[in-house]
Write a protein that holds these residues in place. Sequence first.
Motif, PDB file in Angstrom:
ATOM      1  N   ASN A  89      63.725  12.341   2.955  1.00 21.51           N
ATOM      2  CA  ASN A  89      64.765  11.542   3.585  1.00 21.51           C
ATOM      3  C   ASN A  89      65.450  10.744   2.492  1.00 21.51           C
ATOM      4  N   ARG A  90      66.145   9.680   2.847  1.00 20.56           N
ATOM      5  CA  ARG A  90      66.895   8.913   1.858  1.00 20.56           C
ATOM      6  C   ARG A  90      66.014   8.041   0.978  1.00 20.56           C
ATOM      7  N   GLN A  91      64.755   7.876   1.340  1.00 23.07           N
ATOM      8  CA  GLN A  91      63.862   7.027   0.551  1.00 23.07           C
ATOM      9  C   GLN A  91      62.756   7.814  -0.162  1.00 23.07           C
ATOM     10  N   ARG A  92      62.197   8.817   0.498  1.00 22.05           N
ATOM     11  CA  ARG A  92      61.006   9.462  -0.018  1.00 22.05           C
ATOM     12  C   ARG A  92      61.103  10.994   0.029  1.00 22.05           C
ATOM     13  N   LEU A  93      60.343  11.617  -0.877  1.00 19.13           N
ATOM     14  CA  LEU A  93      60.129  13.065  -0.868  1.00 19.13           C
ATOM     15  C   LEU A  93      58.625  13.292  -0.762  1.00 19.13           C
ATOM     16  N   VAL A  94      58.213  14.073   0.226  1.00 20.86           N
ATOM     17  CA  VAL A  94      56.796  14.283   0.520  1.00 20.86           C
ATOM     18  C   VAL A  94      56.461  15.753   0.318  1.00 20.86           C
ATOM     19  N   VAL A  95      55.394  16.007  -0.433  1.00 15.28           N
ATOM     20  CA  VAL A  95      54.905  17.358  -0.677  1.00 15.28           C
ATOM     21  C   VAL A  95      53.525  17.468  -0.043  1.00 15.28           C
ATOM     22  N   CYS A  96      53.380  18.440   0.840  1.00 14.85           N
ATOM     23  CA  CYS A  96      52.129  18.597   1.597  1.00 14.85           C
ATOM     24  C   CYS A  96      51.371  19.823   1.111  1.00 14.85           C
ATOM     25  N   LEU A  97      50.136  19.608   0.675  1.00 14.13           N
ATOM     26  CA  LEU A  97      49.209  20.682   0.352  1.00 14.13           C
ATOM     27  C   LEU A  97      48.178  20.778   1.476  1.00 14.13           C
ATOM     28  N   GLU A  98      47.249  21.704   1.359  1.00 13.49           N
ATOM     29  CA  GLU A  98      46.305  21.900   2.465  1.00 13.49           C
ATOM     30  C   GLU A  98      45.401  20.692   2.682  1.00 13.49           C
ATOM     31  N   GLU A  99      44.983  20.034   1.605  1.00 10.49           N
ATOM     32  CA  GLU A  99      44.075  18.902   1.757  1.00 10.49           C
ATOM     33  C   GLU A  99      44.539  17.677   0.979  1.00 10.49           C
ATOM     34  N   SER A 100      45.816  17.564   0.739  1.00 11.57           N
ATOM     35  CA  SER A 100      46.364  16.388   0.046  1.00 11.57           C
ATOM     36  C   SER A 100      47.860  16.293   0.280  1.00 11.57           C
ATOM     37  N   ILE A 101      48.390  15.076   0.116  1.00 12.95           N
ATOM     38  CA  ILE A 101      49.815  14.808   0.309  1.00 12.95           C
ATOM     39  C   ILE A 101      50.291  13.951  -0.861  1.00 12.95           C
ATOM     40  N   TYR A 102      51.448  14.295  -1.423  1.00 12.58           N
ATOM     41  CA  TYR A 102      52.032  13.573  -2.544  1.00 12.58           C
ATOM     42  C   TYR A 102      53.351  12.955  -2.096  1.00 12.58           C
TER      43      TYR A 102
ATOM     44  N   SER B  16      42.028  14.216  -0.078  1.00 17.42           N
ATOM     45  CA  SER B  16      40.964  14.489   0.902  1.00 17.42           C
ATOM     46  C   SER B  16      41.433  14.275   2.336  1.00 17.42           C
ATOM     47  N   THR B  17      42.671  14.660   2.627  1.00 18.33           N
ATOM     48  CA  THR B  17      43.145  14.629   4.006  1.00 18.33           C
ATOM     49  C   THR B  17      42.506  15.784   4.773  1.00 18.33           C
ATOM     50  N   PRO B  18      42.427  15.711   6.101  1.00 20.50           N
ATOM     51  CA  PRO B  18      41.832  16.815   6.868  1.00 20.50           C
ATOM     52  C   PRO B  18      42.529  18.137   6.573  1.00 20.50           C
ATOM     53  N   SER B  19      41.767  19.201   6.616  1.00 26.25           N
ATOM     54  CA  SER B  19      42.309  20.525   6.322  1.00 26.25           C
ATOM     55  C   SER B  19      43.547  20.796   7.176  1.00 26.25           C
ATOM     56  N   ASN B  20      44.643  21.184   6.513  1.00 28.53           N
ATOM     57  CA  ASN B  20      45.930  21.376   7.177  1.00 28.53           C
ATOM     58  C   ASN B  20      46.554  22.662   6.630  1.00 28.53           C
ATOM     59  N   PRO B  21      46.014  23.825   7.007  1.00 32.45           N
ATOM     60  CA  PRO B  21      46.440  25.092   6.408  1.00 32.45           C
ATOM     61  C   PRO B  21      47.895  25.458   6.663  1.00 32.45           C
ATOM     62  N   SER B  22      48.496  24.901   7.687  1.00 28.99           N
ATOM     63  CA  SER B  22      49.908  25.199   7.971  1.00 28.99           C
ATOM     64  C   SER B  22      50.858  24.191   7.347  1.00 28.99           C
ATOM     65  N   GLY B  23      50.325  23.139   6.706  1.00 29.63           N
ATOM     66  CA  GLY B  23      51.195  22.128   6.106  1.00 29.63           C
ATOM     67  C   GLY B  23      51.964  21.326   7.130  1.00 29.63           C
ATOM     68  N   LEU B  24      51.361  21.096   8.283  1.00 23.39           N
ATOM     69  CA  LEU B  24      52.045  20.389   9.357  1.00 23.39           C
ATOM     70  C   LEU B  24      52.204  18.911   9.028  1.00 23.39           C
ATOM     71  N   CYS B  25      53.431  18.411   9.088  1.00 24.86           N
ATOM     72  CA  CYS B  25      53.712  16.991   8.909  1.00 24.86           C
ATOM     73  C   CYS B  25      55.146  16.742   9.337  1.00 24.86           C
ATOM     74  N   ALA B  26      55.489  15.479   9.536  1.00 28.88           N
ATOM     75  CA  ALA B  26      56.852  15.103   9.918  1.00 28.88           C
ATOM     76  C   ALA B  26      57.204  13.817   9.209  1.00 28.88           C
ATOM     77  N   LEU B  27      58.443  13.736   8.718  1.00 28.74           N
ATOM     78  CA  LEU B  27      58.949  12.550   8.031  1.00 28.74           C
ATOM     79  C   LEU B  27      60.187  12.064   8.761  1.00 28.74           C
ATOM     80  N   SER B  28      60.229  10.784   9.111  1.00 29.72           N
ATOM     81  CA  SER B  28      61.372  10.245   9.849  1.00 29.72           C
ATOM     82  C   SER B  28      62.608  10.219   8.958  1.00 29.72           C
TER      83      SER B  28
END
Length: 372
Positions: free
Chosen positions: A27-40, A55-67
Amino acid sequence: MHIYHFKKGTEICNYSYPNNILAIKLNRQRLVVCLEESIYIHNIKDLKLLKKLLSTPSNPSGLCALSISPSISYLAYPGSSTTGEIIMYDTKSLTVVSMIPAHDSPLAALTFSASATKLATASERGTVIRVFSVSEGSRLYEFRRGMKRYVSISSLAFSPEGLFLCASSNTETVHIFKLEQLRPSAEEQAASWTSYVGKMFSAASSYLPAQVTDMMSQDRAFATVHLLTSGQSNVCTLAMIQKLPRLLVAMADGQLYIYNVDPVEGGECLLAHKHRIFGADDDQSEDTNPERSEITTPAQLPPSYAETAALPGSGPITATLTGYSEDGGAKYGEVIPEHEFAAGPVSLDDENEFPPINSCRDGTGSGQGRSL
């Protein structure tokens, strides 16, 4: 991950990560990169790494949402690999805001409203779609997509004003739900026999199983679309085009379907236009329906915003921010113009564009640097 300057078509910087990149949100403030067990989480202005969520819960589909709200930058991601818990994370303060127990089954889809006040969710079962208050974490709406079978929800999207929510899946039906609760006045409620029945159900709800009472309170689709095919991956969204509400459905085979939506009556949506985004129009010779054959891309349209932005700039760009990367990406020397970080969202004039994209047919146009 390579970051490109959209207008110049040149690389700004790049980052390397320990595992495969499954999703990228910005978005206008942040860029988020999602891996299977970590987020940057990166700062969008200088692309510096602000936070690693390890060490985020296993997320094999890379599911996430950013406002996408200019004032709120929340990230939602699964808090469990076995249930439908959601972690709400503030990417500005870099703190956890709340945890929402959305579903009993693992999550399949997430999306914020444009104002970042609502969050829509669906589980892997795909029968129930819920909408939560972002600030309070409470459930606002619950919609039943179907009862006969479990499906895989592929996308959820709010309309720009947040009044409607669309959901697509691996079936041939796209559902549109209306987010309003019409409450009758006290006089109408007293005089209506349906209110009496409703009171009976309310009184009996304490004696019935929770699954039964939940089903009684769920709303159905306000409008629907029946696609020509099923089983294909697809993405749907709601937009205002030429001042009318439209449903857009992009299919994995390169087709983009645009449907008219009646915001008052709902019902079955009518196909207005069909566009080929990529690939060949193999079905043109097979389509014998005279009415459907008229639904084609307009012969001549003005250049789209994407085409205009890809043209060489007419004047010098004053830049104040330099690209950065952990592995030396700054040596590429590209700078980010300050005017590209406006406080609010970019508003495009689409009065002469239907849809706001129109010519990527052969994939050989001036598309250098068009992707993240």
